[in-house]
Design an enzyme around this catalytic site. Structure first.
Site, PDB file in Angstrom:
ATOM      1  N   LYS A 110       0.869  -1.203   0.093  1.00 55.96           N
ATOM      2  CA  LYS A 110       0.044  -0.084   0.094  1.00 55.96           C
ATOM      3  C   LYS A 110       0.755   1.323  -0.178  1.00 55.96           C
ATOM      4  O   LYS A 110       0.514   2.362  -0.468  1.00 55.96           O
ATOM      5  CB  LYS A 110      -1.077  -0.005   1.161  1.00 55.96           C
ATOM      6  CG  LYS A 110      -2.001  -0.947   0.978  1.00 55.96           C
ATOM      7  CD  LYS A 110      -3.235  -0.477   2.105  1.00 55.96           C
ATOM      8  CE  LYS A 110      -4.377  -1.722   1.824  1.00 55.96           C
ATOM      9  NZ  LYS A 110      -5.438  -1.391   2.968  1.00 55.96           N
ATOM     10  N   LYS A 193      -7.451 -10.030  -8.120  1.00 52.64           N
ATOM     11  CA  LYS A 193      -8.862 -10.022  -7.240  1.00 52.64           C
ATOM     12  C   LYS A 193      -9.896  -9.278  -7.416  1.00 52.64           C
ATOM     13  O   LYS A 193      -9.543  -8.037  -7.932  1.00 52.64           O
ATOM     14  CB  LYS A 193      -8.097  -9.642  -5.691  1.00 52.64           C
ATOM     15  CG  LYS A 193      -8.877 -10.473  -4.781  1.00 52.64           C
ATOM     16  CD  LYS A 193      -7.955 -10.308  -3.414  1.00 52.64           C
ATOM     17  CE  LYS A 193      -9.033 -10.221  -2.209  1.00 52.64           C
ATOM     18  NZ  LYS A 193      -8.176 -10.186  -0.754  1.00 52.64           N
ATOM     19  N   LYS A 196     -13.136  -3.223  -5.317  1.00 52.14           N
ATOM     20  CA  LYS A 196     -13.998  -2.308  -5.656  1.00 52.14           C
ATOM     21  C   LYS A 196     -13.104  -1.199  -6.331  1.00 52.14           C
ATOM     22  O   LYS A 196     -13.626  -0.325  -6.811  1.00 52.14           O
ATOM     23  CB  LYS A 196     -14.678  -2.011  -4.370  1.00 52.14           C
ATOM     24  CG  LYS A 196     -14.066  -0.846  -3.669  1.00 52.14           C
ATOM     25  CD  LYS A 196     -15.175   0.270  -3.222  1.00 52.14           C
ATOM     26  CE  LYS A 196     -14.285   1.630  -3.099  1.00 52.14           C
ATOM     27  NZ  LYS A 196     -15.167   2.586  -3.271  1.00 52.14           N
TER      28      LYS A 196
END
Ligand code: TRP
Length: 332
Positions: A110, A193, A196
């Site tokens: 991240k 994956k 969203k």
């Protein structure tokens, strides 16, 4: 068995969260005492939209309830309503080691190339996650594969805290990788994956999609021209085909092999319509409840308030023990 798990309030729930996590949560309500929460404190570790966070938190709560989390049986709440999470995190910051956190792959992913610019909250994210679970002396934490490293870390923190303070303040929790814990991939790329944050809405099926849109997304899902084989091994080099078979299996609650036993030799022209029908049938009642409930902010807030009060009561004695173990004079 006491179960604790959280999910980030990232707006709409999609099929990946639903089959990967929520279905297991719903099932675990029959097996133990469950606390489920919206990880809104974790959400502020990355840039986010302040105007959206509250809405996304309520919406995710509505989605969980629509999917079968029962706020009468499970304790459903959001972290920000239970200050003990943030409070215990600070206490655990004294135990967690820089080296341990530096090895966390989620932080590396991240923060990317911008480690210096990442927030302390992103670095300390797994310590808050440890607090989330240790606060309730949970025995089991249902999570996906990608969170296993965080469970290892919370065990290390609990173990070191107990050893350093010569107490048995915390219980070491076990990861619980559910039976179906299906890893659902993007409909456009079988190696990524379902997420969203994927810019293409065609890559995922949202709980809020209507039947026509669900069918369209499945019809347009990326596949290959080959028929389905007889075994999962033969799908090794065909990630998109494999994904659709896994989705079918998870939705019908059978093993992928059983799906192939039914569809071997058939092409996607036959498989996709069957998958679309199944998906619509399984999701329709959930989306219907979701779309109705998300209009009712007051009802959702009442549920979260009551869940938070129950969670706070369970966590209070453990937090007090942690203060005491550390030699802090606290009013708790
Ligand atoms: N980090 C988890 C995720 O992104 C969410 C989470 C926060 C969590 N706190 C937790 C999961 C505690 C299990 C237990 O999926």
């Amino acid at each position: 068995m006491r179960v604790v798990s959280g999910i980030q309030p990232t707006g709409n729930l999609h099929l990946g969260n639903y089959l990967g996590a929520i279905v297991n949560w719903v099932r675990m309500q029959d097996e133990g005492e469950c606390l489920f929460f919206l990880a809104d404190l974790h959400a502020i570790s990355m840039p986010y939209d302040r105007a959206e966070l509250g809405r996304a938190t309520r919406e995710m709560a509505a989605a969980l309830i629509a999917a079968g989390v029962d706020p009468e049986r499970a304790i459903l709440f959001n972290q920000a309503r239970v200050p003990a999470h943030a409070e215990l995190q600070w206490l655990l910051n004294g135990t967690a080691r820089m080296g341990w956190l530096s090895r966390m792959t989620q932080f590396k992913d991240k923060s990317g190339k911008n480690r210096e610019g990442a927030s302390i909250a992103l670095f300390a994210y797994p310590v808050l996650q440890a607090a989330d679970v240790l606060l309730y002396r949970a025995t089991h934490v249902p999570v996906g594969e990608d969170q296993k490293q965080h469970i290892e870390l919370m065990r290390d923190i609990a173990d070191k805290f107990n050893a350093d303070t010569e107490t048995e303040t915390f219980v070491l929790p076990e990861p619980y990788i559910g039976v179906t814990a299906a890893r659902i991939m993007s409909l456009r790329d079988g190696t990524a994956k379902m997420s969203k944050s994927d810019p293409s809405d065609m890559s995922r099926i949202n709980l809020s999609d209507d039947a026509a849109l669900v069918a369209q997304k499945i019809r347009k899902a990326k596949t290959d021209p080959e028929p389905l084989p007889e075994t999962m091994d033969e799908l090794a080099g065909r990630p998109e085909a494999r994904n659709l078979v896994s989705i079918y299996a998870a939705l019908s609650d059978v093993a992928p092999a059983a799906v192939l036993a039914e569809f071997a030799g058939k092409g996607f022209g036959a498989f996709k319509p069957a998958l679309a029908d199944l998906t619509v049938a399984r999701l329709a009642p959930v989306s219907e409840r979701f779309n109705a409930l998300k209009q009712d902010a007051a009802a959702i807030d009442a549920i979260l308030d009551s869940g938070s009060a129950r969670a706070a009561a369970l966590g209070a004695p453990v937090l007090a023990d942690a203060y005491r173990a550390l030699g802090l004079l606290s009013g708790r």
